[in-house]
Design an enzyme around this catalytic site. Sequence first.
Site, PDB file in Angstrom:
ATOM      1  N   ASP A 186      -5.258  -0.140  -8.073  1.00  0.00           N
ATOM      2  CA  ASP A 186      -6.050  -0.203  -7.119  1.00  0.00           C
ATOM      3  C   ASP A 186      -6.783  -1.247  -6.346  1.00  0.00           C
ATOM      4  OD1 ASP A 186      -7.183   1.984  -5.275  1.00  0.00           O
ATOM      5  OD2 ASP A 186      -9.131   1.508  -6.052  1.00  0.00           O
ATOM      6  N   GLY A 212      -2.495  -4.337   5.550  1.00  0.00           N
ATOM      7  CA  GLY A 212      -3.875  -4.023   5.497  1.00  0.00           C
ATOM      8  C   GLY A 212      -4.840  -5.017   5.995  1.00  0.00           C
ATOM      9  N   ASN A 246       3.378   2.360  -1.016  1.00  0.00           N
ATOM     10  CA  ASN A 246       2.935   1.294  -0.095  1.00  0.00           C
ATOM     11  C   ASN A 246       4.179   0.104  -0.401  1.00  0.00           C
ATOM     12  OD1 ASN A 246       1.930  -1.315   0.882  1.00  0.00           O
ATOM     13  ND2 ASN A 246      -0.129  -0.756   0.579  1.00  0.00           N
TER      14      ASN A 246
HETATM   15  P1  IMP Z   1      -5.199   1.112  -2.576  1.00  0.00           P
HETATM   16  O1  IMP Z   1      -3.780   1.414  -2.005  1.00  0.00           O
HETATM   17  O2  IMP Z   1      -6.058   2.238  -2.652  1.00  0.00           O
HETATM   18  O3  IMP Z   1      -5.094   0.063  -3.446  1.00  0.00           O
HETATM   19  O4  IMP Z   1      -5.995   0.453  -1.227  1.00  0.00           O
HETATM   20  C1  IMP Z   1      -5.803  -0.848  -0.818  1.00  0.00           C
HETATM   21  C2  IMP Z   1      -6.137  -1.014   0.505  1.00  0.00           C
HETATM   22  O5  IMP Z   1      -6.996  -2.314   0.292  1.00  0.00           O
HETATM   23  C3  IMP Z   1      -5.123  -1.347   1.426  1.00  0.00           C
HETATM   24  O6  IMP Z   1      -5.082  -0.198   2.089  1.00  0.00           O
HETATM   25  C4  IMP Z   1      -5.812  -2.354   2.116  1.00  0.00           C
HETATM   26  O7  IMP Z   1      -6.586  -1.743   3.233  1.00  0.00           O
HETATM   27  C5  IMP Z   1      -6.675  -3.239   1.405  1.00  0.00           C
HETATM   28  N1  IMP Z   1      -5.823  -4.083   0.723  1.00  0.00           N
HETATM   29  C6  IMP Z   1      -5.736  -4.235  -0.765  1.00  0.00           C
HETATM   30  N2  IMP Z   1      -4.917  -5.478  -1.026  1.00  0.00           N
HETATM   31  C7  IMP Z   1      -4.706  -6.031   0.127  1.00  0.00           C
HETATM   32  C8  IMP Z   1      -3.718  -7.029   0.428  1.00  0.00           C
HETATM   33  O8  IMP Z   1      -3.050  -7.672  -0.321  1.00  0.00           O
HETATM   34  N3  IMP Z   1      -3.952  -7.221   1.888  1.00  0.00           N
HETATM   35  C9  IMP Z   1      -4.699  -6.946   2.798  1.00  0.00           C
HETATM   36  N4  IMP Z   1      -5.300  -5.696   2.416  1.00  0.00           N
HETATM   37  C10 IMP Z   1      -5.277  -5.162   1.203  1.00  0.00           C
END
Ligand code: IMP
Length: 195
Positions: free
Chosen positions: A69, A151, A9
Site C-alpha cells: 500500500d 498516479g 496496477n
Molecule cells: P494503492 O494502490 O492503494 O497503493 O494506492 C496508491 C495510490 O497512491 C496510487 O493510486 C497513486 O495515486 C499514489 N501513488 C503510489 N505510488 C505512486 C507512484 O509511484 N507514483 C505516483 N503515484 C503513486
Amino acid sequence: MKLLFATTNSGKLTEVKKVFSETSFTILSLADFPVVPDIVEDGLTFAENAKIKAKTVYGLFHVPTLADDSGLSVEQLSGGPGVFSARYAGKNATDEANNKLLLEKLTHFSEPHLAKFICSAVFYDGKNFILAEDVMEGKIIHEPRGVNGFGYDPLFVAEGFSVTNGELSLDEKNRISHRAKAFNNLKNILLEKLL
Ligand code: IMP
C-alpha cells in the site's frame, strides 16, 4: 518460487517485476487469477492496508503473497492524501481527477510543496507477515509534466532532480522510488529467509 503480487496496477507490477528480475522468484499478479472482489482497505496506515490485501489474497489462492500500500503525503496538507491517495477525488477516481484536486488544494499554499511517497510492502505465507517500508522525498510542482509512471508522478519532483517522475524512465524511477526501495528491502529479507 512463485509469489503472487496482489495488484491489478500494471505500473506497480512492472516496477516490482524489475526488482525481482534477477532472482529465482517468479512474480505473478492478480491478472493470472480469477477476478478478486473489491478488498476493503480500511486500515489507518499503509502497513495495515498492505497486510489486509496480502491476507485476503492469500486466503483466496493460497499462494505466498506480496502486497503493498502506498501513497503521497504532502506536508502542507497535514500528510494528506495519505491512505486516501488512490481515491482522493472519490471512489474509482482517475489519476487526472486526483491530480487536479491536489493542485486545487495546494493553490492556498506557497511553494515549495514538500511531499513524499511512502510504500509499505508485505509478504504473507499464511503464517507470518514480513513488512518492509521506504519513502521517496520530493515536492509537488504546479503543473503536470511527463507521461511516464502513473498516479501523481507527473506532479512529483524527487529530491535532487529537476524533472518529474513522469519524465523519468522506468529504470531511473526504479533507482529512487519508495516502492522499489521497499520491495528491495523485502526481497533481501526473503532471499535470506526462504532460499
Ligand atoms: P494503492 O494502490 O492503494 O497503493 O494506492 C496508491 C495510490 O497512491 C496510487 O493510486 C497513486 O495515486 C499514489 N501513488 C503510489 N505510488 C505512486 C507512484 O509511484 N507514483 C505516483 N503515484 C503513486
